[in-house]
Design a protein around this motif. Structure first.
Motif, PDB file in Angstrom:
ATOM      1  N   GLN A 165       0.794  -1.342   0.040  1.00 18.57           N
ATOM      2  CA  GLN A 165      -0.011  -0.031  -0.136  1.00 18.57           C
ATOM      3  C   GLN A 165       0.711   1.039   0.000  1.00 18.57           C
ATOM      4  OE1 GLN A 165      -2.705   0.740   3.504  1.00 18.57           O
ATOM      5  NE2 GLN A 165      -4.079   1.243   2.205  1.00 18.57           N
ATOM      6  N   ALA A 166       0.636   2.227  -1.072  1.00 23.00           N
ATOM      7  CA  ALA A 166       1.384   3.477  -0.900  1.00 23.00           C
ATOM      8  C   ALA A 166       0.821   4.495  -1.847  1.00 23.00           C
ATOM      9  CB  ALA A 166       2.788   2.995  -1.618  1.00 23.00           C
ATOM     10  N   ASP A 167       0.989   5.649  -1.598  1.00 21.82           N
ATOM     11  CA  ASP A 167       0.453   6.741  -2.288  1.00 21.82           C
ATOM     12  C   ASP A 167       1.572   7.339  -3.203  1.00 21.82           C
ATOM     13  OD1 ASP A 167      -0.535   9.146  -3.477  1.00 21.82           O
ATOM     14  OD2 ASP A 167      -1.135   9.868  -1.393  1.00 21.82           O
ATOM     15  N   LEU A 168       1.332   7.097  -4.622  1.00 22.47           N
ATOM     16  CA  LEU A 168       2.579   7.457  -5.408  1.00 22.47           C
ATOM     17  C   LEU A 168       2.756   9.030  -5.503  1.00 22.47           C
ATOM     18  CD1 LEU A 168       1.878   4.259  -6.555  1.00 22.47           C
ATOM     19  CD2 LEU A 168       2.930   5.173  -8.698  1.00 22.47           C
ATOM     20  N   GLY A 216       5.674   9.620  -9.772  1.00 18.54           N
ATOM     21  CA  GLY A 216       5.430   8.171  -9.261  1.00 18.54           C
ATOM     22  C   GLY A 216       6.259   7.568  -9.826  1.00 18.54           C
ATOM     23  N   SER A 217       6.454   7.550 -11.371  1.00 13.53           N
ATOM     24  CA  SER A 217       7.254   6.815 -12.140  1.00 13.53           C
ATOM     25  C   SER A 217       8.467   6.939 -11.992  1.00 13.53           C
ATOM     26  CB  SER A 217       6.707   7.047 -13.681  1.00 13.53           C
ATOM     27  OG  SER A 217       5.329   6.755 -13.726  1.00 13.53           O
ATOM     28  N   ILE A 218       9.085   7.998 -11.834  1.00 14.12           N
ATOM     29  CA  ILE A 218      10.454   8.473 -11.430  1.00 14.12           C
ATOM     30  C   ILE A 218      10.842   7.776 -10.258  1.00 14.12           C
ATOM     31  CG2 ILE A 218      11.924  10.450 -11.003  1.00 14.12           C
ATOM     32  CD1 ILE A 218      10.531  11.970 -13.045  1.00 14.12           C
ATOM     33  N   VAL A 219      10.288   8.119  -9.252  1.00 17.17           N
ATOM     34  CA  VAL A 219      10.568   7.576  -7.822  1.00 17.17           C
ATOM     35  C   VAL A 219      10.636   6.029  -7.830  1.00 17.17           C
ATOM     36  CG1 VAL A 219       9.923   7.332  -5.362  1.00 17.17           C
ATOM     37  CG2 VAL A 219       9.616   9.430  -6.746  1.00 17.17           C
ATOM     38  N   ALA A 226       9.831   5.145   1.283  1.00 10.81           N
ATOM     39  CA  ALA A 226       9.935   4.311   2.393  1.00 10.81           C
ATOM     40  C   ALA A 226       9.409   2.832   2.132  1.00 10.81           C
ATOM     41  CB  ALA A 226       9.462   4.777   3.529  1.00 10.81           C
ATOM     42  N   ALA A 227       8.006   2.714   1.156  1.00 14.16           N
ATOM     43  CA  ALA A 227       7.497   1.573   1.020  1.00 14.16           C
ATOM     44  C   ALA A 227       8.297   0.812  -0.073  1.00 14.16           C
ATOM     45  CB  ALA A 227       6.044   1.669   0.448  1.00 14.16           C
ATOM     46  N   LEU A 228       8.799   1.368  -0.993  1.00 15.72           N
ATOM     47  CA  LEU A 228       9.743   0.665  -2.150  1.00 15.72           C
ATOM     48  C   LEU A 228      10.864   0.179  -1.181  1.00 15.72           C
ATOM     49  CD1 LEU A 228       9.262   3.407  -4.722  1.00 15.72           C
ATOM     50  CD2 LEU A 228       8.665   0.800  -5.069  1.00 15.72           C
ATOM     51  N   ALA A 229      11.575   0.709  -0.514  1.00 17.76           N
ATOM     52  CA  ALA A 229      12.708   0.297   0.251  1.00 17.76           C
ATOM     53  C   ALA A 229      12.427  -0.981   1.098  1.00 17.76           C
ATOM     54  CB  ALA A 229      13.097   1.489   1.313  1.00 17.76           C
ATOM     55  N   ALA A 230      11.108  -0.806   1.810  1.00 15.75           N
ATOM     56  CA  ALA A 230      10.794  -2.090   2.657  1.00 15.75           C
ATOM     57  C   ALA A 230      10.620  -3.190   1.505  1.00 15.75           C
ATOM     58  CB  ALA A 230       9.427  -1.603   3.501  1.00 15.75           C
ATOM     59  N   VAL A 231       9.581  -3.192   0.396  1.00 13.85           N
ATOM     60  CA  VAL A 231       9.578  -4.255  -0.159  1.00 13.85           C
ATOM     61  C   VAL A 231      10.745  -4.685  -0.888  1.00 13.85           C
ATOM     62  CG1 VAL A 231       8.940  -3.071  -2.312  1.00 13.85           C
ATOM     63  CG2 VAL A 231       7.811  -5.134  -1.828  1.00 13.85           C
ATOM     64  N   ILE A 232      11.733  -4.097  -1.374  1.00 16.66           N
ATOM     65  CA  ILE A 232      13.250  -4.487  -1.669  1.00 16.66           C
ATOM     66  C   ILE A 232      13.713  -5.134  -0.719  1.00 16.66           C
ATOM     67  CG2 ILE A 232      15.279  -3.673  -2.710  1.00 16.66           C
ATOM     68  CD1 ILE A 232      13.828  -1.583  -3.955  1.00 16.66           C
ATOM     69  N   GLU A 233      13.790  -4.556   0.464  1.00 15.93           N
ATOM     70  CA  GLU A 233      14.627  -5.466   1.558  1.00 15.93           C
ATOM     71  C   GLU A 233      14.013  -6.928   1.797  1.00 15.93           C
ATOM     72  OE1 GLU A 233      15.700  -4.704   6.211  1.00 15.93           O
ATOM     73  OE2 GLU A 233      14.459  -3.136   5.202  1.00 15.93           O
ATOM     74  N   ARG A 234      12.731  -6.943   1.668  1.00 20.05           N
ATOM     75  CA  ARG A 234      11.984  -8.155   1.906  1.00 20.05           C
ATOM     76  C   ARG A 234      11.843  -9.010   0.794  1.00 20.05           C
ATOM     77  NH1 ARG A 234       7.403  -6.007   2.937  1.00 20.05           N
ATOM     78  NH2 ARG A 234       6.375  -6.519   1.294  1.00 20.05           N
ATOM     79  N   GLU A 235      11.702  -8.448  -0.407  1.00 18.94           N
ATOM     80  CA  GLU A 235      11.693  -9.500  -1.575  1.00 18.94           C
ATOM     81  C   GLU A 235      13.008  -9.417  -2.351  1.00 18.94           C
ATOM     82  OE1 GLU A 235       9.062 -10.878  -2.916  1.00 18.94           O
ATOM     83  OE2 GLU A 235       7.760 -10.605  -1.139  1.00 18.94           O
ATOM     84  N   PRO A 285       8.075  10.954   0.152  1.00 18.33           N
ATOM     85  CA  PRO A 285       8.734   9.843   1.450  1.00 18.33           C
ATOM     86  C   PRO A 285       7.965   8.728   1.629  1.00 18.33           C
ATOM     87  CG  PRO A 285       8.330  12.493   1.675  1.00 18.33           C
ATOM     88  CD  PRO A 285       7.588  12.034   0.642  1.00 18.33           C
ATOM     89  N   GLY A 286       6.695   8.805   1.784  1.00 19.88           N
ATOM     90  CA  GLY A 286       6.156   7.481   1.922  1.00 19.88           C
ATOM     91  C   GLY A 286       6.377   6.439   0.790  1.00 19.88           C
ATOM     92  N   LEU A 287       6.479   6.904  -0.382  1.00 15.11           N
ATOM     93  CA  LEU A 287       6.360   5.800  -1.664  1.00 15.11           C
ATOM     94  C   LEU A 287       8.056   5.337  -1.607  1.00 15.11           C
ATOM     95  CD1 LEU A 287       5.938   4.607  -4.297  1.00 15.11           C
ATOM     96  CD2 LEU A 287       6.387   6.708  -5.301  1.00 15.11           C
TER      97      LEU A 287
END
Length: 240
Positions: free
Chosen positions: A48-51, A104-107, A59-68, A55-57
């Motif tokens: 779940q993320a707001d593109l 959002g695409s750039i981030v 953080a969400a991407l960093a978390a999923v990369i760390e996990r996946e 900052p929230g996006l």
């Protein structure tokens, strides 16, 4: 372990068709959206993320990369329209559309890029629109999608040496909830759109998903910096 692909806006519409196709192709799909799909699959990863919240996006991407782990395929699909005539288009509309469709695409690409560069492999697909070449009452939307074309070409030049391809797909009239919201079924203007399609029918979400899957394939390594239209021929000649 299955190859991973991140799809933004994968809970509904065209994005949902992409998720279904990519799952069928054997990918582990990460769906980044505001809300989960109504019928999500057990093997589907939802983030779940707001593109538009950078900052929230991030953080969400960093978390999923760390996990996946590294994700070397990305489909930037999430987007909004904000239809209005040029004279009625407000800068707030333009800023909102650009923030999601382009920002959002750039981030997302920046977050996944280190993994792609390390792997010397990557596939990035921006979902644009036929509206990028011009469509009445779509000033903000068309501007954002045209921006994705320039972004894809620039990224392709910079990232090619790392084995990363970047392309854009421009769907034409596709039978989807987003299309219906801004083109009411049965309205004369909507019928005019269908009548102008050389194939004389609306496109289907699965047809866009097929092109996405093709560009994500490891065998599509010599196609980059391109804008490919899935439009039933509407970008040919004087079709309007």
């Amino acid at each position: 372990m299955a190859e991973r692909v991140l799809v933004t806006g994968g809970s509904h519409g065209l994005g949902r068709a992409m998720v279904e196709r990519l799952r069928a192709d054997g990918y582990r799909v990460v769906n980044l959206d505001l809300q989960p799909a109504a019928a999500a699959h057990a093997d589907e990863v939802f983030v779940q993320a707001d593109l538009t919240d950078e900052p929230g996006l991030r953080a969400a991407l960093a978390a999923v990369i760390e996990r996946e782990g590294p994700i070397t395929r990305l489909v930037n699909n999430a987007g909004i329209v904000r239809p209005a005539s040029f004279e009625e288009t407000e800068l707030a509309d333009l800023q909102a559309v650009m923030a999601l469709n382009v920002g959002g695409s750039i981030v997302c690409a920046q977050a996944l890029l280190p993994g792609m560069k390390a792997a010397r492999f990557g596939r990035i697909v921006h979902i644009s629109s036929r509206a990028a070449i011009g469509k009445a009452t779509r000033s903000a939307y068309a501007a954002s999608k045209a921006a994705l074309h320039g972004l894809a070409k620039t990224m392709a030049l910079e990232l090619g040496p790392y084995g990363v391809t970047v392309n854009a797909i421009g769907p034409g009239p596709i039978a989807s909830p987003l299309f219906d919201r801004v083109n009411p079924p049965g309205a004369p203007a909507t019928q005019q759109i269908v009548d102008a399609i050389p194939l004389r029918r609306m496109g289907q979400p699965a047809e866009v998903a097929h092109m996405v899957a093709s560009l994500l394939d490891a065998r599509a390594g010599f196609v980059t910096g391109q804008v490919l239209y899935v439009c039933g021929g509407m970008t040919v000649g004087l079709a309007a």
